[in-house]
Design a protein around this motif. Structure first.
Motif, short mmCIF file in Angstrom:
data_model
loop_
_atom_site.label_atom_id
_atom_site.label_comp_id
_atom_site.label_asym_id
_atom_site.label_seq_id
_atom_site.Cartn_x
_atom_site.Cartn_y
_atom_site.Cartn_z
N ALA A 39 58.06 -12.95 80.79
CA ALA A 39 57.24 -14.14 80.51
C ALA A 39 56.98 -14.92 81.79
O ALA A 39 55.85 -15.36 82.05
CB ALA A 39 57.90 -15.02 79.46
N LEU A 40 58.02 -15.10 82.62
CA LEU A 40 57.79 -15.82 83.89
C LEU A 40 56.79 -15.08 84.75
O LEU A 40 55.89 -15.68 85.34
CB LEU A 40 59.11 -16.00 84.66
CG LEU A 40 60.12 -16.99 84.08
CD1 LEU A 40 61.33 -17.09 85.00
CD2 LEU A 40 59.50 -18.36 83.86
N LEU A 41 56.93 -13.77 84.84
CA LEU A 41 55.99 -12.99 85.64
C LEU A 41 54.57 -13.13 85.09
O LEU A 41 53.61 -13.31 85.84
CB LEU A 41 56.39 -11.52 85.67
CG LEU A 41 57.58 -11.19 86.57
CD1 LEU A 41 58.05 -9.76 86.33
CD2 LEU A 41 57.21 -11.38 88.04
N ASN A 84 49.25 -10.12 99.43
CA ASN A 84 48.24 -11.09 99.01
C ASN A 84 47.08 -10.37 98.32
O ASN A 84 46.62 -9.35 98.82
CB ASN A 84 47.67 -11.83 100.22
CG ASN A 84 48.67 -12.80 100.83
OD1 ASN A 84 49.28 -13.60 100.12
ND2 ASN A 84 48.85 -12.72 102.14
N PRO A 85 46.61 -10.89 97.20
CA PRO A 85 45.45 -10.26 96.58
C PRO A 85 44.21 -10.41 97.48
O PRO A 85 44.14 -11.35 98.28
CB PRO A 85 45.27 -11.04 95.27
CG PRO A 85 45.98 -12.34 95.48
CD PRO A 85 47.08 -12.09 96.46
N PHE A 86 43.26 -9.50 97.34
CA PHE A 86 41.97 -9.52 98.07
C PHE A 86 42.16 -9.43 99.59
O PHE A 86 41.28 -9.81 100.34
CB PHE A 86 41.17 -10.81 97.79
CG PHE A 86 41.39 -11.43 96.45
CD1 PHE A 86 40.87 -10.83 95.31
CD2 PHE A 86 42.17 -12.57 96.30
CE1 PHE A 86 41.09 -11.39 94.06
CE2 PHE A 86 42.39 -13.13 95.06
CZ PHE A 86 41.86 -12.54 93.93
N GLY A 108 51.01 0.09 82.70
CA GLY A 108 51.10 -1.36 82.71
C GLY A 108 49.83 -2.02 83.21
O GLY A 108 48.81 -2.08 82.50
N THR A 109 49.89 -2.50 84.45
CA THR A 109 48.82 -3.29 85.07
C THR A 109 47.42 -2.79 84.78
O THR A 109 46.54 -3.55 84.37
CB THR A 109 49.01 -3.29 86.60
OG1 THR A 109 50.36 -3.64 86.88
CG2 THR A 109 48.08 -4.29 87.26
N PHE A 157 48.05 -9.97 90.05
CA PHE A 157 48.87 -10.48 91.15
C PHE A 157 50.19 -9.74 91.00
O PHE A 157 50.80 -9.81 89.93
CB PHE A 157 49.03 -11.98 90.95
CG PHE A 157 49.59 -12.75 92.10
CD1 PHE A 157 48.75 -13.18 93.13
CD2 PHE A 157 50.94 -13.08 92.17
CE1 PHE A 157 49.25 -13.93 94.17
CE2 PHE A 157 51.44 -13.83 93.22
CZ PHE A 157 50.59 -14.25 94.23
N GLY A 158 50.62 -9.06 92.01
CA GLY A 158 51.74 -8.14 91.82
C GLY A 158 53.13 -8.74 91.88
O GLY A 158 54.03 -8.15 92.48
#
Lengths: 484, 484
Positions: B126-128, B40-42, A316-317, B328-329
């Protein structure tokens, strides 16, 4: 359906420059732009070009609407005569491109646009956007597929893709790169791709117990079903329940076309070995083990090396975003201008960084193959009207370390001109193959490389040289600027 | 124009599961799904939620076409009664969400969907896709903007974005994150964003000399023009020619609103200092220096620390693809089911990884602010019907290290329920603000954080706790499974 017009998908400076060309009367001056990249992503030994079909659609659909023109008008810097020109805008030029799925290398023009500069300038950002994205994902997919070494790679990336298009065209590109299937229904519908999927944790959780969830699913899809076994506990709950369902079906005489389990968490290597043993012991030697969970080519190669019993990989990602290199550095550079009499002025962009100096002139790419093995010996970026007599010896040399030379013996090599006509005088003359045809072509094209070029790490790099004529032209132009 | 229907942008298993719910008569069972992220990313101290407007459009436009249904029919596993159901599909549920631009933290439901499970299941991918993408880019933009410390950040990413949507919605999200402008004309048109741009090397190269190229551009756009000075040689050609043009305009009495130069290669720190000195010496102290070239928050912070004289930063690839963390997970997990009598069955997904165990139940997020400073003290993920009496003391605790406790004194804090109604019984009850309004809201919302939370590296992390009631429910459910 999903129709769109990307005419306004441009950087603002393209419009200010276009008006500049227009008001200066330069807009009919014919320019030649190359779309090329400077470095293979992931330090891969090659790249795969993709996205041409969408690039063609984009050019065909170019049309400014009243809303677009009103928007520009409101900026207060565009003259009515220029807006009128835009109202009737149509691409009238020539486009040559390397077909999708082809193995390509740095500095080779993937597309060559020859058109009045005002038209060619508009195309810059959208063409780069489309080709950069799909070439990136196709190249990434090739790596993941090669790591799988014959296993099935299933593209599972919608939810982490960078917006809807990244999911849809990313899925398209992943298939060009050799994935076996996608979970993306819209991409599959639009491009006629093989679909695959299993079940989500929510399916399991929406039943009062895991066994009922598995049983109902297998009853619904008896010919093909994969049970997700990690909702509660993979080995102590998921597997016993899966085995129960497999046994019930066997007892009932069912012969599914594809059945098995999916691992989605925990240590995939260890779990797959335990699961394989449990399946085999119960006589389900044909049940497959699929896995997902932050996979990429590095982890797949590692898991396979340690003997993991997984044959179907849901990626996936890290495929759909190309995590370790999320951009393909394609650029779009002016290479020549042609005046009304047909004479060509070569153009060069200088830089302190030698790799950033562009190759001037109207160019093409000759691929040189060994006649005996059919393998690629080298690529030669040449002026478009050069002729190579393959019955004669050909000595080529590295454009940086020029003492690195190789001579191909006359009669022992054959050549292919990689660039093919796409638009001539604004008319599209090319018909895109289907995605699965492109994927097959790409697979064959990759077989013209040597194993050494296809290695995941530190691959051998094929010579990508300049023809002597192009090399000399470039040097002359660099020296000329130096003298100024 | 650019209209689209994303109804089929779903993973294939959503359709197989939907049919499963349908044929089992479970499809009217009401499910509650949370859309949340785990990290959180980064390693940023917070994230910014974005994409709600597009999520709303997606839900409003849900509609299967005949082409869609035919495609599914051809798969050979869907029954006509299910396809008929899809033909009349309409979302009938409730959606609550945290408004775009809001500061958010891991495990907080950014969206809460309460709907018949067959409907809620379709929305997952789709929302994700939409929320993950825009939240990622908005959060990245905040970092870049903060590194700029008051300088202007210009979003320049079309050509490297992962497809057209990634460029368009990425630009939208970058503006939410605080960018001053974008170069993306389509995004600007669609979302009414400030545009900016300079010129390309091709403009300079299409003239016989650099000076003519600069002169013509300045003549065309006398109120606002930025000259790209690195086509041949920044200090020896670009700057002398730029100074000549600035002088000519000054002599002619011009008073441009914005003028200056752009650096696009070479050492930006060194060049900017030389260029500033040359500009100042010639009396052009108000000329601005902009720069582009593989910029991100790290390089901008570094360049500023060493005294670079750049005030306008064009940020492309690394912002639009969020290079150092391109996903973004966000996940979408079942949290509860509600039966016809209204009684709630809590749902939990277990895992060996404690961070992957979901929070059960119908939840909301209370943000707790210090009454005196207006700064955030903590967030409390709670069951949706909990009531907090802010006149009373409130003791909260870390859900992992439960001995970490904090007591907010009654009367000294106030609270805000972050989730607001978006759809009620399938009807949209929310009107999205404009992008620039969201950007302003986000800027204000970020001011409720402490400086320590906003640091680029190793930020202080605010307590994001569970209410005692939710914590106890979760523990009970984990123990219950253990016993089985």
């Amino acid at each position: 359906m999903y129709e769109k017009n990307l005419t306004m998908l441009a950087d603002f400076y393209e419009f200010t420059m276009m008006q500049g060309y227009f008001l200066n009367g330069m807009h009919k001056q014919v320019a030649v732009f190359d779309l090329f990249f400077r470095k293979n992503p992931f330090d891969n030994g090659f790249s795969i070009t993709a996205g041409l079909e969408q690039a063609i659609e984009y050019i065909k659909n170019l049309k400014f609407s009243e809303v677009d023109l009103d928007f520009l008008r409101q900026k207060g810097i565009f003259r009515e005569e220029f807006l009128e020109y835009l109202e009737n805008f149509k691409f009238t030029g020539d486009v040559y491109a390397i077909p999708e799925g082809t193995v390509v290398f740095p500095h080779e023009p993937l597309m060559r646009i020859t058109a009045p500069i005002i038209e060619a300038q508009l195309l810059e950002s959208a063409l780069l956007n489309i080709i950069n994205h799909q070439s990136l994902i196709a190249t990434k997919a090739v790596r993941v597929v090669n790591a799988g070494a014959g296993d099935k790679i299933m593209e599972f990336g919608i939810r982490r893709a960078q917006g809807p298009d990244a999911a849809i065209y990313g899925s398209r590109a992943a298939m060009i790169g050799g994935c076996a299937s996608t979970s993306n229904v819209e991409a599959a519908r639009r491009f006629d791709l093989p679909l695959s999927g299993t079940m989500a944790h929510s399916w399991v959780m929406s039943f009062t117990d895991e066994l009922s969830a598995f049983r109902e699913y297998a009853k619904l899809y008896p010919d093909s079903f994969i049970l997700l076994i990690d909702t509660y506990n993979t080995l102590e709950s998921g597997m016993p329940n899966a085995l129960k369902v497999f046994s019930e079906l066997r007892d009932a005489g069912a012969t599914p076309h594809l059945y098995g389990v999916r691992l989605d968490s925990g240590d995939l290597g260890y779990l797959s070995k335990c699961v394989r043993a449990m399946l085999d012991e119960a006589g389900f030697t044909d049940a497959i083990i699929s896995a997902s969970s932050d996979l990429d080519e590095y982890l797949i190669a590692n898991l396979k090396a340690e003997g993991a019993k997984i044959t179907h990989w849901g990626v996936g990602t890290k495929l759909i975003t190309s995590t370790d290199c999320p951009a393909f550095g394609g650029v779009y550079k002016l290479a020549a201008e042609i005046d009304e009499g047909g004479s060509v002025a070569h153009k060069i962009k200088l830089s302190e960084n030698p790799d950033k100096i562009t190759n001037p002139g109207i160019k093409t790419v000759f691929r040189l193959y060994d006649r005996k093995t059919g393998k690629v010996k080298a690529d030669l970026i040449s002026l478009h009207d050069e002729v190579i007599d393959t019955e004669k010896d050909l000595t080529i040399f590295d454009p940086v370390s020029t003492w690195l030379r190789m001579t191909l013996k006359g009669g022992e090599y054959f050549i292919k001109d990689l660039l093919v006509p796409i638009f001539i005088n604004g008319e599209c003359v090319y018909s895109s193959p289907s995605v699965m045809e492109i994927a097959e072509f790409s697979k064959q094209d990759q077989l013209t490389l040597w194993d050494e070029n296809r290695r995941l790490f530190n691959p051998n790099l094929l010579p990508i040289d300049l023809s002597e004529k192009l090399f000399n032209l470039k040097l002359e132009m660099i020296f000329e600027f130096d003298v100024k």
